[in-house]
Design an enzyme around this catalytic site. Structure first.
Site, PDB file in Angstrom:
ATOM      1  CE  LYS A 155      37.179  34.516 -52.538  1.00  0.00           C
ATOM      2  NZ  LYS A 155      38.104  33.433 -52.094  1.00  0.00           N
ATOM      3  CB  THR A 214      41.726  34.369 -53.489  1.00  0.00           C
ATOM      4  OG1 THR A 214      42.588  33.777 -54.464  1.00  0.00           O
ATOM      5  CG2 THR A 214      41.464  35.821 -53.883  1.00  0.00           C
ATOM      6  CE  LYS A 271      42.954  35.116 -57.980  1.00  0.00           C
ATOM      7  NZ  LYS A 271      42.780  33.946 -57.117  1.00  0.00           N
ATOM      8  CG  LEU A 312      41.808  27.185 -45.934  1.00  0.00           C
ATOM      9  CD1 LEU A 312      42.345  27.759 -44.636  1.00  0.00           C
ATOM     10  CD2 LEU A 312      41.023  25.918 -45.679  1.00  0.00           C
ATOM     11  N   PRO A 313      38.421  28.869 -48.494  1.00  0.00           N
ATOM     12  CG  PRO A 313      36.350  27.798 -48.356  1.00  0.00           C
ATOM     13  CD  PRO A 313      37.713  27.813 -47.736  1.00  0.00           C
TER      14      PRO A 313
END
Length: 295
Positions: free
Chosen positions: A245, A95, A170, A65-66
């Protein structure tokens, strides 16, 4: 072979799901984008009408998912945790911010579910080729259960630590990638303006101390690496707005850790300007256009 509910089958989730189908797993998929769902169905998946339908009657639920708000909604708001059968293993490959990852882990544990945060690196190319790197946070027993599923989508699967630690790794990785991409772009523009041929610059840097994965695979200057996004009109493997992001996540994490990240902050500011200039949908290597708009 496992029964898998896959929620979020977009640019990254779509090829990940297709690789699981190729591996013989049975998939139910859900996404708000009907076209993405149809593409997965053409590859052999079954359509789920809702998050809850995708989450029930399966052995694993995988989400891609975003942002963190989407993850909270899908898991906590009468979604995955309300519908999944006892014993279902939950894998979130989005992420997102560390705080959300830990909150969802805690909610899952409270309801008796085993969960991993398992963000990925490798971009769309890695998702297509099933060569992604998975950075996993959660207990070792859950990691062992999820490993056969992750191996169907990736090549390097690493247990990084407890809940949320996969997200931390990450975020650190992508902060480094953003900084190196910007620095590499600056160097190429400077070198060319000083009269150095871009291919010569590449040949020297790629065999010297300035070499990097970014340079060899994703050189921001068009030409030296024929297969790179920059040599193909900056067609995205990993969009600049997604790097922004992740860089913003790195700055939130830096505040959480009370540690300075001046280069991360500089890269965040640069990508914010670049995206505001209208280049967010291009590959992240297009940051070179911020350094020299003529490129």
């Amino acid at each position: 072979m496992a029964r898998i509910g896959f929620i979020g089958v977009g640019n990254m989730g779509g090829p990940m799901a297709r690789n699981l189908i190729k591996g013989g797993h049975s998939l139910k998929v859900y996404d708000l984008n009907e076209e993405a769902v149809n593409f997965a169905i053409q590859s052999g998946a079954k359509r789920a009408a809702s998050v809850k339908e995708a989450s029930s009657g399966v052995d694993f639920v995988v989400t891609m998912l975003p942002v963190g708000a989407n993850v909270r909604t899908v898991f906590l708001d009468d979604g995955v945790l309300a519908a999944a059968d006892r014993g279902t293993v939950l894998i979130d490959s989005s992420t997102i911010d560390i705080e959300t990852a830990r909150a969802v882990h805690a909610a899952a544990a409270e309801k008796g579910f085993a969960m991993l945060d398992a963000p990925v690196s490798g971009g769309v190319t890695g998702a297509d080729a099933a060569t992604l790197t998975f950075m996993c946070g959660g207990d070792k027993a859950t990691f062992a259960k999820a490993l056969p599923i992750l191996e169907g989508m990736g090549k390097n699967i690493v247990h990084c630590g407890g809940p949320g630690v996969g997200q931390a790794v990450k975020i650190c990785n992508n902060m480094v990638a953003g900084v190196i991409t910007l620095a590499t772009a600056e160097a190429f523009v400077m070198g060319e303006k000083l009269g150095v041929d871009r291919q010569t610059l590449y040949d020297v840097i790629s065999t010297s101390s300035g070499s990097s994965f970014i340079l060899s695979r994703m050189c921001p200057m068009p030409g030296p690496v024929p297969g790179s996004a920059s040599s193909n009109g900056f067609k995205p493997g990993f969009m600049a707005k997604l790097m922004l992001k992740d860089l913003r996540l790195s700055q939130s994490a830096a505040q959480m850790a009370a540690t300075p990240t001046p280069l991360g902050a500089a890269a965040t500011a640069a990508f914010a300007i670049h995206c505001a200039n209208g280049f967010g949908d291009l590959d992240m290597s297009s940051i070179v256009k911020l350094v020299d708009p003529k490129i």
